[in-house]
Design an enzyme around this catalytic site. Sequence first.
Site, short mmCIF file in Angstrom:
data_model
loop_
_atom_site.label_atom_id
_atom_site.label_comp_id
_atom_site.label_asym_id
_atom_site.label_seq_id
_atom_site.Cartn_x
_atom_site.Cartn_y
_atom_site.Cartn_z
N SER A 495 0.81 -1.23 0.00
CA SER A 495 0.00 0.00 0.00
C SER A 495 0.84 1.27 0.00
O SER A 495 0.42 2.31 0.52
CB SER A 495 -0.95 -0.01 1.21
N ARG A 496 2.02 1.18 -0.54
CA ARG A 496 2.92 2.33 -0.68
C ARG A 496 3.39 2.90 0.66
O ARG A 496 3.86 4.03 0.71
CB ARG A 496 2.26 3.45 -1.51
#
Length: 521
Positions: A495-496
Amino acid sequence: MGSRGRAMSCTFTRLFLLSSVSNTTHNSPSPFLPFHNHFPVFPSPLQYSRATFFSTTSIRGMADTYLSAKEAAEIDQLLMGPLGFSVDQLMELAGLSVATSIAEVYKPSEYKRVLAICGPGNNGGDGLVAARHLYHFGYKPCICYPKRTSNSLYTGLVTQLESLAIPFLSVEDIPEDLSRDFDIVVDAMFGFSFHGAPRPPFDDLIQRLVSLNKYDQTHQRSAVILSVDIPSGWHVEEGDIDGTGIKPDILVSLTAPKLGAKKFCGPHHFLGGRFIPPPIAEKYNLNLPSYPGTSMCVRIGKPPKIDVSALRENYISPDFVEDQIEDDPIDQFRKWFDDALAAALHEPNAMALSTADKNGKPSSRMVLLKGFDKDGFVWYTNYDSKKGHEISENPRAAILFYWGGLNRQVRIEGPVKKVSNMESEQYFHSRPRGSQIGAIVSKQSTVVPGRHILHQEYEELEAKFSEGILIPKPEHWGGYRLEPEMFEFWQGQPSRLHDRLQYSLQEVDGRQEWSVVRLAP
């Protein structure tokens, strides 16, 4: 396993391959004659590689590169006759090709759940083998194998899969909406020799795959379909005749594409198998592309249409937290560099070097790290090159290491100085003699009238510095050392929410010490 006799009638019974293939469309003698009597002389490696090189990497649309059902059966007979292949050998190669094709396109971090629907024949065997390999590649396969055979080859494959605790599902266990429980569905029901209308339970299973093509657009995404050799229910030569059949996202053609593959319109078409010798390729006019490196599959057909904005990777990595790092960034770099070496990544010492001229105009290029220690990071180059001129005007630089296989990168910044002449001499003479001569030949970053000029000068110097004569290091050639003032260690996370730990030099009580902070991703 290519086409290897997936001979099944509508009652799913195995049939023998053609008993004789002497009356071929190529007017060749019987394949049961001694091998050297009926095959052409092997082309030389140069002839074969040039033929492959000058052919397009897309074999789509070339009529002589598609096999009819008869030709596919003939090739199987040759492979399992004069060439000595066994069914289990070819099945193993085919299943591995299917698994590697999936891994090329759909990573297990996002497409982990795989359902392999396997028929009773060799095509089903390919699916069983593929499921085993996918398990070892990090996927979570399940298998639907409703019409098992007592043949020892298939029972052995089932035993292997059960030893890995891979679930076998009944048709009743599988949801109507396959996308609910699976990301990828492997269609390994029927191969090129299937004829007639599918009978239960395969008719229902095929319709469930067809329904994926009409997937409700409100869902996030549909499970993708991979078909082995021929989409189940398609005609081997005419394809999806009425347009109501399975529409796979991936087609893995084995040995060579069958004529029906011309109707394939999905985004990913691969060739798998990698066992066809040059005489068969020549006999059947198979204009096959070269397989890259050690890969068991090669992309063919039209290149996929890619939405660049949609290209993304959801990184999965171990935690990288402050209480696990080294106090000294050089020690932390060495730890990560050793990991890159252990992972056998290609050129782990490759780094992007960024410099800027006196006006601040930047430029970057890839160079190779040739040493590092407490004093800094060393590389060698031509001092008269563009980067050499920029460093002389603005003696600061940034280097970047990217180890994609580990989801890691390291940024390092600091001032740059030349290494001592002694260091440059020692490294220069440790290089292969060809590289030493090349360093003299190349007036790096200057305009060259043509490549022949470089070759001509190289040959002259090669003759001048015959074996045993010391090659002098050019005055304009040597090393640089970047003395680090800042390190940033980056590790990709889901999710970065990436890890970024930055080391920077701080003065504490009159001494330079490294301090560490976490940066927002």
